[in-house]
Design an enzyme around this catalytic site. Structure first.
Site, PDB file in Angstrom:
ATOM      1  N   ARG A  46      37.704 -41.016  -1.697  1.00 56.50           N
ATOM      2  CA  ARG A  46      36.331 -40.851  -2.586  1.00 56.50           C
ATOM      3  C   ARG A  46      36.046 -39.306  -3.350  1.00 56.50           C
ATOM      4  NH1 ARG A  46      32.662 -45.120  -1.050  1.00 56.50           N
ATOM      5  NH2 ARG A  46      33.292 -46.020   1.114  1.00 56.50           N
TER       6      ARG A  46
ATOM      7  N   GLN B 212      36.599 -46.430  -4.782  1.00 51.76           N
ATOM      8  CA  GLN B 212      36.886 -46.774  -3.595  1.00 51.76           C
ATOM      9  C   GLN B 212      36.681 -47.972  -3.258  1.00 51.76           C
ATOM     10  OE1 GLN B 212      38.774 -45.326  -1.428  1.00 51.76           O
ATOM     11  NE2 GLN B 212      38.175 -46.513   0.284  1.00 51.76           N
ATOM     12  N   GLU B 213      35.406 -48.716  -3.455  1.00 52.25           N
ATOM     13  CA  GLU B 213      34.931 -49.890  -2.792  1.00 52.25           C
ATOM     14  C   GLU B 213      35.716 -51.157  -3.400  1.00 52.25           C
ATOM     15  OE1 GLU B 213      32.905 -50.142  -0.327  1.00 52.25           O
ATOM     16  OE2 GLU B 213      31.870 -48.154  -0.327  1.00 52.25           O
ATOM     17  N   THR B 214      36.166 -50.941  -4.918  1.00 56.08           N
ATOM     18  CA  THR B 214      36.759 -52.269  -5.471  1.00 56.08           C
ATOM     19  C   THR B 214      37.757 -51.832  -6.317  1.00 56.08           C
ATOM     20  OG1 THR B 214      35.066 -52.093  -7.142  1.00 56.08           O
ATOM     21  CG2 THR B 214      34.590 -53.333  -5.443  1.00 56.08           C
TER      22      THR B 214
ATOM     23  N   HIS C  24      32.512 -44.193  -6.187  1.00 63.25           N
ATOM     24  CA  HIS C  24      32.295 -45.175  -5.086  1.00 63.25           C
ATOM     25  C   HIS C  24      32.929 -46.436  -5.442  1.00 63.25           C
ATOM     26  CE1 HIS C  24      30.419 -42.261  -2.553  1.00 63.25           C
ATOM     27  NE2 HIS C  24      29.472 -42.183  -3.329  1.00 63.25           N
TER      28      HIS C  24
END
Length: 533
Positions: free
Chosen positions: A320, A149-151, A146
């Site tokens: 993801r 994907q997020e950062t 995750h």
């Protein structure tokens, strides 16, 4: 809530019990329009409503270590907490370096270990002998999928100019500390700040602060900063509301992600309990395709945008899943037969109708607005568990009491309630003192705060001083005759030196000056206990 050891993976989810406790709701002698309830009464109601062992599991998962211990954590120290030592064992610094070649310098292995150390449940031990090392490793790798994907950098492996090391995209986590386009000093993401609502009473925005995304989970909005601050700083929401930059520039940048990993967003479970098997999906969740595995963690994070057949080929979930598969393959984490790493076959949680499902548990309290004919003014004087965010959490000690007393003024037109350790009410079966739970017929007389009233018609729960079915027959209390004992009521009874009162079956004599004084049971300065006649 109560702490408890972790339960087995076969933990059963019990339906929420109905309220059964009888509450003695009495007029508040300090407030002519309020009521008092004994603390033990509301505690019984709370325990009945949150009786499932899962509430204890959730509370245990959110237990935190003191920051003084956390900030002493460094790699390799013998003094490190046991869950940190496990994380070091299954994910040593070499693996951190392998996955963070592109990471911003604000993210470090030491800060990663401190984030884990803050939450003993992450990489913690299990009382039922589940493989804690394997669960720890899977939890960390899930988090990194995750993070990517997020950062992440999202740079193709063959893009040699921007990715000279030829890193896989799942090796490009934690590139961003702040949301792209935002800097400290910017005041965006202030939606709702300054409004006259419970969110601003509980989590007031700091002057000139911006609550844009920060940290590994890109924490955003003041209510999330406030809630996270309460967990990090012993209930103090103002620390991060006034200094949100700490979520970018300290070990909180990774702790915010661990906190999110451990926190259920009812009806969504905590990601940890999906990974370790503690959670058991309800029948409606199973019917909606929601079960164990990485796919459900996507649904928890962003199901409305990334899950369901309509999102099967969308960029975010595809990424993801690609990152998870790359990481799980590299670290040899098998996919169990009952797991799925996709969520296109799941109904997003936001679209799942769980109304009336008895095997679904919620984690927030809100006022119970049902009508109770045997209680004053028909109010319940109770709170119920609900499936939306409120000011009061079932996982936080004292929040049920705050809900009943409407601490953050979130229940419009809720009765004024004060919780006390001991009621100073007379025995309802003795004399003719008004009792909120008793029926009165026309012509019956009662006393209320030493004033006599007569019922004009049948009544129950209607306070005599508010009129309606009651006719006042006498004036208020007068000074007692010398030697006469009078019932003492806080805020009502006025006495002089030598006056005698009765209180909770005991007798007292006043001393040291005229006026309205502390309860006779609590003040040796104003009262001496004497023999009752």
């Amino acid at each position: 809530m109560r702490n408890a050891s972790y339960l087995a993976a076969t933990l059963c989810i019990f339906a929420i019990s109905p309220s059964w406790a009888v509450m003695n709701i009495q007029p508040d002698p300090l407030n002519p329009t309020g009521y008092v309830i004994k603390r033990s009464d509301i505690e019984k109601v709370e325990q009945a409503k949150a009786s499932s062992p899962m509430y204890q599991v959730w509370s245990q998962a959110l237990r935190t270590a003191p920051n003084s211990i956390v900030e002493a954590i460094s790699p390799g120290l013998n003094s490190n907490p046991s869950n940190v030592k496990r994380a070091e064992r299954v994910f040593p610094i070499q693996e951190w370096d392998f996955l963070t070649h592109m990471a911003a310098p604000e993210y470090s292995y030491t800060r990663f270990l401190r984030a884990i150390g803050k939450f003993p449940a992450f990489c913690g031990q299990y009382a039922d002998n589940r493989d804690a090392d394997a669960i720890c490793k899977r939890s960390i790798i899930t988090a990194f999928a995750h993070f990517a994907q997020e950062t992440g950098g999202h740079i193709a492996k063959d893009n040699t100019s921007d990715n000279p090391l030829g890193l896989e995209e799942w090796q490009q986590a934690l590139v961003h500390v702040r949301e792209m386009g935002w800097s400290e000093g910017d005041t965006g993401y202030t939606t709702g700040c300054g409004e006259n609502n419970w969110q601003n009473k509980k989590w007031p925005c700091g002057v000139g602060q911006g609550y844009f995304g920060r940290g590994a989970k890109q924490l955003s909005y003041h209510f999330n900063y406030g809630a996270f601050s309460e967990v990090m700083f012993d209930g103090d929401a103002t620390v991060l509301l006034n200094n949100p930059g700490l979520v970018a520039d300290s070990w909180l940048n990774l702790a915010s992600a661990i906190w999110f990993f451990l926190t259920p967003q009812a009806p969504k479970p905590a990601m940890l309990h999906v990974i370790d098997g503690t959670w058991q999906p309800s029948q409606r969740e199973l019917d909606a395709g929601i079960g164990y595995g990485f796919g459900t963690t996507i649904n928890i994070i962003n199901g409305g945008i990334e899950c369901g057949a309509q999102n099967k080929n969308k960029g975010q979930p595809v990424n993801r899943i690609k990152y998870w598969r790359g990481l799980s393959s590299h670290y040899q984490i098998p996919l169990s037969p009952n797991e799925k790493d996709t969520c296109w076959q799941q109904i997003p949680y936001g679209s799942l109708n769980l109304d009336g499902a008895e095997d679904v548990l919620y984690t927030n309290w809100d006022g119970n607005w049902k009508y109770y004919p045997d209680r004053p003014e028909g109010y319940s004087f109770e709170c119920d568990l609900v499936g939306f965010q409120t000011a009061y959490s079932a996982l936080v000690d004292g929040d049920y009491e705050k809900c009943v007393t409407n601490f953050y003024q979130s229940h419009t037109q809720w009765p004024e309630v004060r919780i006390v350790d001991q009621l100073d009410d007379p025995d309802p079966n003795k004399g003719n003192e008004w009792n909120a739970n008793k029926e009165y017929m026309a012509g019956e007389e009662v006393t209320y705060k030493q004033i006599t009233y007569k019922a004009k018609w049948w009544t129950k729960g209607d306070r005599p001083d508010l009129g309606g079915p009651w006719q006042r027959l006498s004036d208020g209390p007068t000074n007692p005759s010398p030697g006469e004992f009078i019932p003492w009521q806080e805020g009502v009874t006025q006495v002089n030196n030598g006056d005698k009162v009765t209180h909770q079956g005991k007798c007292f004599i006043a001393k040291n000056g005229p006026g309205v004084w502390d309860t006779p049971l609590g003040s040796n300065w104003f009262w001496d206990e004497i023999q009752c006649p």
